[in-house]
Write a protein that holds these residues in place. Structure first.
Motif, PDB file in Angstrom:
ATOM      1  N   ASP A  72      31.953  56.035  29.034  1.00  8.90           N
ATOM      2  CA  ASP A  72      31.721  54.882  29.494  1.00  8.90           C
ATOM      3  C   ASP A  72      32.835  53.587  28.972  1.00  8.90           C
ATOM      4  O   ASP A  72      32.848  52.783  29.507  1.00  8.90           O
ATOM      5  N   ALA A  73      33.034  53.731  27.425  1.00  6.91           N
ATOM      6  CA  ALA A  73      34.058  52.801  26.765  1.00  6.91           C
ATOM      7  C   ALA A  73      35.552  52.794  27.902  1.00  6.91           C
ATOM      8  O   ALA A  73      35.907  51.376  27.656  1.00  6.91           O
ATOM      9  N   LEU A  74      36.161  53.703  28.207  1.00  5.37           N
ATOM     10  CA  LEU A  74      37.407  53.941  28.303  1.00  5.37           C
ATOM     11  C   LEU A  74      37.230  53.272  29.796  1.00  5.37           C
ATOM     12  O   LEU A  74      37.692  52.329  30.620  1.00  5.37           O
ATOM     13  N   ILE A  75      36.306  53.127  30.897  1.00  7.82           N
ATOM     14  CA  ILE A  75      35.760  52.675  31.959  1.00  7.82           C
ATOM     15  C   ILE A  75      35.581  51.277  31.911  1.00  7.82           C
ATOM     16  O   ILE A  75      36.200  50.231  32.489  1.00  7.82           O
ATOM     17  N   GLN A  76      34.694  50.634  30.268  1.00  7.70           N
ATOM     18  CA  GLN A  76      34.593  49.490  30.191  1.00  7.70           C
ATOM     19  C   GLN A  76      35.433  48.948  30.619  1.00  7.70           C
ATOM     20  O   GLN A  76      35.932  47.649  30.514  1.00  7.70           O
ATOM     21  N   ALA A  77      37.186  49.089  29.351  1.00  6.73           N
ATOM     22  CA  ALA A  77      38.590  49.189  29.272  1.00  6.73           C
ATOM     23  C   ALA A  77      39.626  48.693  29.454  1.00  6.73           C
ATOM     24  O   ALA A  77      40.117  48.561  30.014  1.00  6.73           O
ATOM     25  N   LEU A  78      38.878  49.308  31.123  1.00  5.62           N
ATOM     26  CA  LEU A  78      40.220  49.599  32.465  1.00  5.62           C
ATOM     27  C   LEU A  78      40.443  47.797  32.907  1.00  5.62           C
ATOM     28  O   LEU A  78      39.690  47.208  32.629  1.00  5.62           O
ATOM     29  N   PRO A  79      41.802  47.990  32.835  1.00 10.33           N
ATOM     30  CA  PRO A  79      42.639  46.843  33.059  1.00 10.33           C
ATOM     31  C   PRO A  79      41.767  45.910  34.433  1.00 10.33           C
ATOM     32  O   PRO A  79      41.759  45.085  34.638  1.00 10.33           O
ATOM     33  N   LYS A  81      39.440  46.390  35.783  1.00 11.49           N
ATOM     34  CA  LYS A  81      37.905  46.145  35.852  1.00 11.49           C
ATOM     35  C   LYS A  81      37.524  44.400  35.743  1.00 11.49           C
ATOM     36  O   LYS A  81      37.881  43.726  34.656  1.00 11.49           O
ATOM     37  N   THR A  82      36.397  44.089  36.398  1.00 11.56           N
ATOM     38  CA  THR A  82      36.515  41.939  35.775  1.00 11.56           C
ATOM     39  C   THR A  82      35.529  42.682  35.352  1.00 11.56           C
ATOM     40  O   THR A  82      34.341  43.178  34.753  1.00 11.56           O
ATOM     41  N   PRO A  83      35.142  40.606  34.228  1.00 10.39           N
ATOM     42  CA  PRO A  83      33.931  40.803  33.500  1.00 10.39           C
ATOM     43  C   PRO A  83      32.404  41.633  34.220  1.00 10.39           C
ATOM     44  O   PRO A  83      31.559  41.431  33.627  1.00 10.39           O
ATOM     45  N   ASN A  84      32.471  40.526  35.687  1.00 10.74           N
ATOM     46  CA  ASN A  84      31.423  41.410  36.075  1.00 10.74           C
ATOM     47  C   ASN A  84      31.212  42.977  36.740  1.00 10.74           C
ATOM     48  O   ASN A  84      30.552  43.143  37.742  1.00 10.74           O
ATOM     49  N   GLY A  85      32.011  43.974  36.053  1.00  4.04           N
ATOM     50  CA  GLY A  85      32.544  45.075  36.910  1.00  4.04           C
ATOM     51  C   GLY A  85      32.713  45.604  37.738  1.00  4.04           C
ATOM     52  O   GLY A  85      32.266  47.123  37.841  1.00  4.04           O
ATOM     53  N   VAL A  86      33.700  44.791  39.027  1.00  5.70           N
ATOM     54  CA  VAL A  86      34.212  45.656  39.619  1.00  5.70           C
ATOM     55  C   VAL A  86      35.771  45.899  39.247  1.00  5.70           C
ATOM     56  O   VAL A  86      35.987  46.093  38.774  1.00  5.70           O
ATOM     57  N   LEU A  87      36.133  47.407  40.300  1.00  6.60           N
ATOM     58  CA  LEU A  87      36.619  48.036  39.382  1.00  6.60           C
ATOM     59  C   LEU A  87      38.247  47.406  40.994  1.00  6.60           C
ATOM     60  O   LEU A  87      37.231  48.310  41.891  1.00  6.60           O
ATOM     61  N   ASN A  88      38.453  46.674  40.530  1.00  3.18           N
ATOM     62  CA  ASN A  88      39.286  46.359  41.678  1.00  3.18           C
ATOM     63  C   ASN A  88      40.489  47.727  41.735  1.00  3.18           C
ATOM     64  O   ASN A  88      40.740  47.764  40.699  1.00  3.18           O
ATOM     65  N   PRO A  89      40.650  47.908  42.965  1.00  2.00           N
ATOM     66  CA  PRO A  89      41.646  48.597  44.393  1.00  2.00           C
ATOM     67  C   PRO A  89      43.068  48.177  43.048  1.00  2.00           C
ATOM     68  O   PRO A  89      43.472  46.841  43.290  1.00  2.00           O
ATOM     69  N   LYS A  90      44.076  48.982  43.000  1.00  5.04           N
ATOM     70  CA  LYS A  90      45.596  48.405  42.543  1.00  5.04           C
ATOM     71  C   LYS A  90      46.606  49.225  44.341  1.00  5.04           C
ATOM     72  O   LYS A  90      45.797  50.003  44.199  1.00  5.04           O
ATOM     73  N   ASN A  91      47.871  48.945  43.826  1.00  2.59           N
ATOM     74  CA  ASN A  91      48.603  49.827  44.224  1.00  2.59           C
ATOM     75  C   ASN A  91      48.359  51.470  43.975  1.00  2.59           C
ATOM     76  O   ASN A  91      48.324  52.345  45.487  1.00  2.59           O
ATOM     77  N   GLU A  92      48.195  51.769  43.555  1.00  2.00           N
ATOM     78  CA  GLU A  92      48.250  53.158  42.598  1.00  2.00           C
ATOM     79  C   GLU A  92      47.373  53.680  43.412  1.00  2.00           C
ATOM     80  O   GLU A  92      46.788  55.185  43.018  1.00  2.00           O
ATOM     81  N   THR A  93      45.810  52.573  43.578  1.00  4.05           N
ATOM     82  CA  THR A  93      44.826  53.767  43.944  1.00  4.05           C
ATOM     83  C   THR A  93      44.314  53.118  45.287  1.00  4.05           C
ATOM     84  O   THR A  93      42.638  53.112  45.728  1.00  4.05           O
ATOM     85  N   ALA A  94      45.706  53.217  46.245  1.00  3.44           N
ATOM     86  CA  ALA A  94      44.743  52.370  47.894  1.00  3.44           C
ATOM     87  C   ALA A  94      44.089  52.948  47.940  1.00  3.44           C
ATOM     88  O   ALA A  94      43.965  53.152  49.156  1.00  3.44           O
ATOM     89  N   ALA A  95      45.349  54.228  48.022  1.00  2.00           N
ATOM     90  CA  ALA A  95      44.775  55.588  48.836  1.00  2.00           C
ATOM     91  C   ALA A  95      43.721  55.820  48.871  1.00  2.00           C
ATOM     92  O   ALA A  95      43.081  56.529  49.836  1.00  2.00           O
ATOM     93  N   GLU A  96      42.680  55.939  48.064  1.00  2.00           N
ATOM     94  CA  GLU A  96      41.546  56.896  46.943  1.00  2.00           C
ATOM     95  C   GLU A  96      40.293  55.339  47.623  1.00  2.00           C
ATOM     96  O   GLU A  96      39.653  55.470  47.988  1.00  2.00           O
ATOM     97  N   PHE A  97      40.949  53.608  47.433  1.00  2.00           N
ATOM     98  CA  PHE A  97      40.027  53.041  48.050  1.00  2.00           C
ATOM     99  C   PHE A  97      40.110  53.468  49.125  1.00  2.00           C
ATOM    100  O   PHE A  97      39.067  52.813  50.222  1.00  2.00           O
TER     101      PHE A  97
END
Length: 271
Positions: A72-79, A81-97
């Motif tokens: 939980d703490a690690l997910i909360q601190a993901l760079p 992650k927006t203040p509203n909890g959205v986990l935005n995709p990055k270039n490195e996670t584009a395939a997974e998204f």
């Protein structure tokens, strides 16, 4: 007062009846998701979250039954992650998204809702911990207060919701119908407190559960509901313009190109 609910339910008049859950109402439709489609979405989301964590911490993460609680703490601190909890995709996670998007396309196709989507936004993968940051309750748009997404200025018809991982039953979304909503009900509000002066009372409609696609009209008054002893959850939400003559897209002066909506494409056209 207005005929808001009667007008808004016309938007979904042509939505499929087959597969519609008996809990469906005029402004929140529920569709059952089959086991295979739901598993594909959960697996894709697990991979996306594990990859997001691995990129930050430079080590492998393997999904377990208590993964969200343990990390939980690690997910909360993901760079990403927006203040509203959205986990935005990055270039490195584009395939997974992309795999998440493919799984969503399949669900939309197999529930029969895809032909009724005119445009839709990019899916939001949203993480909701049971721990809130300091001062969260003082925000004018605190999502645990009853609200319509229109009150924050959202333009569109509905939000499509799926509870994916974690404690969806106890860390959930509660749906309500506003009784005697005012003419300005769907206008932007200065705060959710102000928005809650725009109707007389509420009728409880239900909550988000696993293996369900929820189609929530903007007329629906809803809130994040975290019950006692709840665990974290991951859900998906997508803003949608419905292909209907009663859609907000047909309102005078509405510019659908001014918002982040994209043409709907069925699964067979997604590469």
């Amino acid at each position: 007062m207005s005929n808001l609910i009667e007008n808004r339910k016309k938007v979904y008049a042509n939505f499929p009846q087959e597969g519609k859950n008996s809990a469906s109402t005029d402004i929140v439709l529920f569709y059952d998701i089959n086991d295979a489609d739901y598993e594909a979405l959960t697996k894709a989301t697990q991979n996306f979250i594990c990859k997001s964590l691995s990129l930050v911490h430079n080590r492998e993460f393997v999904w377990t039954d208590t993964f969200l609680e343990d990390n939980d703490a690690l997910i909360q601190a993901l760079p990403n992650k927006t203040p509203n909890g959205v986990l935005n995709p990055k270039n490195e996670t584009a395939a997974e998204f992309m795999e998440i998007q493919k799984a969503v396309n399949t669900i939309f196709n197999n529930t029969g809702v895809y032909p009724h989507i005119k445009k839709l936004a990019i899916p939001n993968i949203r993480y909701k911990s049971t721990l809130e940051p300091d001062g969260a309750k003082n925000r004018p748009y605190y999502t645990s207060k009853i609200h319509s997404d229109a009150w924050v200025g959202h333009k569109g018809d509905s939000i499509f919701l799926i509870g994916i991982l974690g404690d969806i039953s106890n860390n959930t979304v509660e749906f309500n119908e506003p009784i005697n909503p005012h003419e300005n009900y769907l206008h932007k509000a200065e705060s959710f407190d102000e928005g809650n002066t725009r109707y007389e009372s509420l009728k409880y409609l239900g909550q988000l559960d696993k293996k369900i696609l929820g189609v929530m009209d903007h007329a629906c008054a809803h809130r994040t509901l975290v019950k006692e002893n709840a665990g974290p959850r991951v859900s998906l939400d997508i803003a949608v313009l419905v292909d209907s003559e009663f859609s907000h897209a047909n309102d005078e002066g509405f510019d659908e190109n001014a918002y982040a909506y994209y043409e709907a494409r069925s699964e067979e056209h997604t590469s």
